[in-house]
Design an enzyme around this catalytic site. Structure first.
Site, PDB file in Angstrom:
ATOM      1  N   GLU A  73      36.846  33.904  45.746  1.00 28.05           N
ATOM      2  CA  GLU A  73      37.040  34.069  47.192  1.00 28.05           C
ATOM      3  C   GLU A  73      35.789  33.791  48.006  1.00 28.05           C
ATOM      4  OE1 GLU A  73      38.472  38.053  47.091  1.00 28.05           O
ATOM      5  OE2 GLU A  73      40.572  37.457  46.980  1.00 28.05           O
ATOM      6  N   ASP A  99      45.840  41.685  40.560  1.00 27.89           N
ATOM      7  CA  ASP A  99      45.200  42.595  39.612  1.00 27.89           C
ATOM      8  C   ASP A  99      46.231  43.223  38.685  1.00 27.89           C
ATOM      9  OD1 ASP A  99      43.711  42.221  42.020  1.00 27.89           O
ATOM     10  OD2 ASP A  99      42.403  43.886  41.487  1.00 27.89           O
TER      11      ASP A  99
END
Lengths: 720, 720
Positions: free
Chosen positions: B471, B332
């Site tokens: 994910e 991130d």
């Protein structure tokens, strides 16, 4: 009187945690570790109250550390009194077992070079379990000036790092009186504490309430000169939502009354209550001071942990003295601790068994969740009786280890039934058996009836995939202890049902309907009793601990001496399974509980076989006292005494190195059993209690009392 | 100025946690959730300081909630001001983005019936990050009497229940000044806070220090009458062992200086520092107030979280505004947040990339522990760069769920290398590349060189058993995003090595020796680059997300609408694996980062294929802003704007319901990219930055600035 005091004359910071446990106070409502009034870096300050549980991850629920009632700080000339600063010139801590009063006397030289004698005293009243008292006397040796005492109710307490409380309210009633009300975060149990502080000295005293949020505190200031003293007296009251509707009002009302009566009156009442209790249960051993003190200390620990006025709680494995096992109750309570209460204070035993009755709904949920009928008790039990054994615990390397006890350590269900029967047999309390006990014994039998599996090839009922008392081996089949106790449980269920039908036919009919005790079910129980797998070899007299135990490799424990950890700790969990290494008595535990099941030759053969295979020093602390009792029963007094000493030193000498986590409650109960059932040779017969003493050579006299069916009998055994 | 304030005019206890996050303050050193000065039941009071980590189970390490500097209680006639008592007649909370000052104005009627206007103001100085200020003005409407203000440093704070601090020391310097020194339990990081409280009013003020342990407090008392006010001013300083040798001395010295200069001077310096920062990075959007405010708010969140003076910490996924992900840094930071800093404040970007350089030892340990060479960056990274992703987390039913990201979500290693290159390309900071960047890019390439597996049958290098950005699917083979970025990482390593050899031959030689960059290794890299498995179908133009993705079942998301949770939440972790349900862009993320890798036809084909298969509303918050930027780049402004709004509303409207856990830092960074790279159409070319704007129809003007190779360029884009 001799052997009534636990004394420490040297302060050792490295022994801090273990000594905090050893000097634990309590009154059957709460237990408080013996941290210092002024605090100490790294201490484990802890007060637990029966039944005040809150949710937590992994272990599900835990008793909650409540606000710190012992708090009392001393500030002299701006310097805090703390044992890690200045010089400690003299130190003595003493726990008086007569009355549960803890004292500490220190001579301390402050960093600025002034010397003081400071004496602390505290107690948790046994006469009124909501009243607690702290007293502190500061005497100047060479200081002239102002001394401040700060005594309050710090509520920012945690359970080894985890905070369970929410702040609700606090305040001051007057300059000397403060209160704090908090609430558990998940279970929403409110608790209120109130305190009153009175300081007396040579000159005038001024009070300054310090209403810091989370920590309402009374601050008092006075002047002293050499030879003069300031004495602070703190009375504390505590109530929870389990006790009353509005704990805050109850705490403040009770405090007002306690302050009016005064600290000394509270002490007098406490001391009198303790004297009364000791009159029911004290044991005197003459000729062996260590044993005399250790036994009395064990009884003290049981007495301060037992719920005297509450039938919805039980004694946790580590009593109320530490966070080991998080305040959960195990078979430790019924099999190890309960006999002391059954035979000395049956009302307390009644409360403790009612706890199991009240948690039958949890036991039924556990059975249903596992696909069974009846009652399957939790291996670890808390407020509701639902299973609270952690499924996973972190291992050394951060890996998770699966704990199977909550799934498959089944024997606790029979153990509880066994305890119910023991209580009934000793007390003759038919009302209890009718109203509570029968339902429990029958519903546990119901569980066993569906849990056993018929093995057609062997022609036996098996109980597979279990853990017996020896937890070094899990996922075993036909554990001897379990199978014997299950057979007993089924037999007793049939017996109780017959008794009930004869004595209270309406209750019998109601239970038959409620528990679906059909003729077919009862016939099945009889079939299981007749055909359950029991691996007794008539040639060798040996009973195999579980299927295949005899094929495991043997280990000579001597190869690993000297050691300071368990064999399992040395070899690892998986590796230990391969060996004949018992964590604690298993077949022998069965012999201990069912003495009439086999003849003495069989018991002797199994004793000789299993004892050297049992890790008695660092395996389970449940072992030594039972080994002692069983050895004494067999007449081997020398061995019995060695096992007894191992048990007696468990907490007082931190023999296993884990006393810091809390008192070994089962060991304390086992010590009582070793003395009374072992050396005293007391046993229950059809005619009542008889004693066949086999005293260790040094013991010149043992005196104890037992209650049998309402009658108190004193046994005063003099050696030879 | 318009769109510079976040305003709340109605107090809703149910929105407490989310609003605490939204109104977070910070200064790049610490972040403070916007709980109330006087506290509120159930609040999550939290201040986090960069780099102050302590150990904790499961998640390894976490940023520690530090003592509560905003504390300020008001007691009127014995009644505490608290919003859950009395009547709230008026309420307004405002965060001024100009200067990071948070204000709250309430009109409150006490339970006793008196009415007050109470105004609070607080800030964390951007000019001097160790200085914090709180001001509170209490005006009586109809009350005459005494008002008490209690302002201190409560240190009994916890991380969602877990206590990390040990008390070390505290005290009062004078009646108005107190300090507290604490230390983390495991990492032994000392922290000191000091505070000074000044109260002014119509009449005389008396001070009473309340030195309650854990919570040193200044208590001040004064009288007010209708129309009169009492104003309390609290200045706080904070230092840790990461900043200085003796934090207590530093805090007290800094406090003395700050008090001397005064609160107003600290505010002036803070406001000026903010004005300077905004001058470097503000974005103005005309014609769309929502977008204008949301973008500015996103930049504010990035600015208060970025370490301005510390190169050993990074911005956590939830910034410093909440305990979600425990203060760990993910990709991130580099892929989503860092571009804003690279192009507006390259010094800050420099710090953030140095953090990764400094954690190379941890990345090398991770590689070695997994049997590889080179640097394998942690999926979740904290103080040392060692892997801190929890391996197991508790699921709904108490079952444990294995989290594989720390083991196999490999792409972060390439992502960090990518960010290093982006910084270099934009800044031209050759010294950084020479001293730090090259080593990082080469050592990550080394990892990839041994991580790839040669598949002789297919004649390709594969990367098997990974998790890509999506994910929802774990243990996949040849994730397209990962393989493309790995190829890029290897190419860049060769490129950097060539550049280094040409420019800094000594450094090149040193690195070749240190990292064993033999000709064989470099040849192997070239072979991998040429033969890595890339599943691009030239017919359909589709790139398969991973081996077998096209065979998974499809789902029409509309069948599940309306929903308020992710598709994975609805279907379950295992079930979701079977479907073409993306948590966030994966192939499209590759297209976004490597715009020149494929032609526009290919990008369009993959956009059309993957977008409807991506859970953009409740999947990962990383998705919408990237979708917006990519859509804008393709010229689909309508779609881009819809995706942009989804991102813009993430925190300000708690669109995903989890803002309470902290600001979505990646979303904030993505919003900047969507505006600048998407709608603004800015891109880096060999000639510098060019802009090809594609503004949403409502936007009449967008203005922003970018720094390219040391030069600041203003882009002022007016619509048509």
């Amino acid at each position: 009187m001799k052997n009534w005091e636990i004394i420490e004359t040297n302060f050792d910071p490295n022994a801090l945690r273990y000594k905090e446990t050893v000097f634990t106070l309590g009154n059957g409502y709460l237990g408080t570790r013996s941290t210092f009034e002024e605090g100490y870096m790294g201490e484990e300050s802890l007060t637990l109250i029966h039944g005040i549980f809150d949710d937590v991850s992994i272990v599900h629920t835990e008793l909650v550390n409540v606000p710190n009632w012992i708090h009392c700080e001393i500030v002299i000339n701006g310097e805090r009194f703390r044992l890690d600063r200045g010089v400690l010139l003299d130190y003595c801590r003493k726990l008086d077992l007569h009355n549960g009063v803890l004292t500490r006397v220190v001579r301390w030289r402050s960093p600025a070079g002034y010397t003081f004698d400071i004496a602390f005293e505290r107690f948790a009243s046994l006469a009124d379990e909501h009243i607690l008292g702290v007293r502190c006397k500061i005497t100047s040796v060479d200081f002239t000036g102002a001394v401040e005492v700060r005594a309050g109710l710090p509520g920012y307490v945690d359970n080894t790092g985890f905070v369970h409380w929410q702040w609700l309210d606090q305040g001051s009633i007057d300059q000397q009186t403060a209160y704090l009300t908090v609430c558990t975060k998940k279970t929403a149990l409110t608790l209120s504490m109130a305190c009153h502080v009175e300081v007396e000295g040579a000159g005038p005293i001024t009070y300054h309430p310090q209403d810091c949020t989370w920590s309402p505190t009374v601050m008092a200031q006075g002047n002293i000169a050499p030879g003069q003293a300031l004495t602070a007296t703190k009375l504390v009251t505590v109530f929870t939502a389990r006790d009353t509707g509005v704990p805050q009002t109850a705490a403040l009302d009770k405090l007002q009354a306690a302050v009016k009566a005064g600290y000394d009156a509270a002490r007098v009442a406490n001391d009198a209550a303790w004297a009364d209790v000791w009159n029911t249960c004290n044991i005197t051993i003459e000729g062996d001071d260590e044993a005399d003190l250790a036994v009395r200390y064990s009884l003290f620990q049981l007495l301060i942990a037992a719920p005297r006025h509450d039938s919805r709680v039980s004694i946790p494995a580590k009593t109320l003295s530490g966070l080991g096992y998080r305040g959960h109750a195990f078979w430790d309570t019924e099999i190890f601790m309960l006999p002391f209460f059954i035979y000395t204070q049956p009302d307390v035993a009644h409360n403790m068994l009612l706890y199991r009755y009240h948690t039958l709904p949890g036991a039924r949920r556990k059975a249903a969740e596992n696909g069974y009928e009846g009652a399957m008790f939790a291996w670890e039990s808390a407020a509701t009786g639902d299973e609270t054994t952690p499924r996973w615990v972190p291992g050394r390397g951060g890996e998770l280890i699966r704990i199977w006890c909550g799934d498959i350590e089944l024997h606790i269900t029979a153990d509880i039934a066994y305890a119910v029967h023991t209580y009934w047999r000793a007390t003759g309390d038919d009302a209890f058996m009718r109203d509570y006990g029968a339902e429990l014994i029958l519903d546990t039998a119901r569980f066993w009836g569906v849990r056993v599996e018929w093995n057609a090839a062997r022609g036996v009922y098996e109980i597979n995939d279990v853990i017996g008392p020896d937890e070094n081996h899990d996922h075993v089949n036909n554990n001897a202890y379990t199978n014997h106790l299950v057979r007993w449980n089924l037999q007793m269920a049939l017996h109780i049902l017959s008794w009930l039908r004869a004595t209270y036919p309406e209750k019998a009919a109601a239970l038959c309907a409620q528990l679906e005790l059909t003729p077919e079910r009862l016939a099945h129980w009889r079939d299981v009793i007749a055909n359950i797998c029991i691996a007794h070899d008539p040639e060798t007299h040996l009973i195999e601990q579980f299927d295949g135990f005899f094929e495991l490799e043997t280990v000579d424990f001597n190869d690993y001496e000297p050691r300071v950890t368990s064999m399992q700790g040395l070899l690892g969990v998986e590796e230990t399974q391969k060996y004949q290494i018992l964590k604690q008595p298993d077949v022998l535990m069965m012999h201990y509980l069912l003495p009439d099941a086999y003849d003495s030759v069989t018991v002797k053969a199994n004793w000789d076989y299993y004892t050297p295979r049992t890790d008695l020093t660092y395996g389970s602390s449940l072992g030594p006292a039972i080994q002692a009792a069983l050895a004494a029963r067999q007449g081997d007094i020398g061995a019995a005494y060695q096992h007894f000493l191992l048990a007696a030193r468990t907490d007082l000498q931190n023999a296993r190195g884990n006393t810091g986590e809390g008192i070994h409650g089962a060991t304390a109960g086992g010590i009582w059993q070793a003395v009374v059932f072992g050396f005293g040779g007391a046993r229950l017969t059809e005619e009542g209690i008889i004693c066949e003493p086999r005293l260790p050579s040094s013991w010149t006299r043992v005196a104890f009392q037992l209650v049998y069916q309402g009658e108190r009998i004193t046994f005063d055994l003099v050696h030879r």
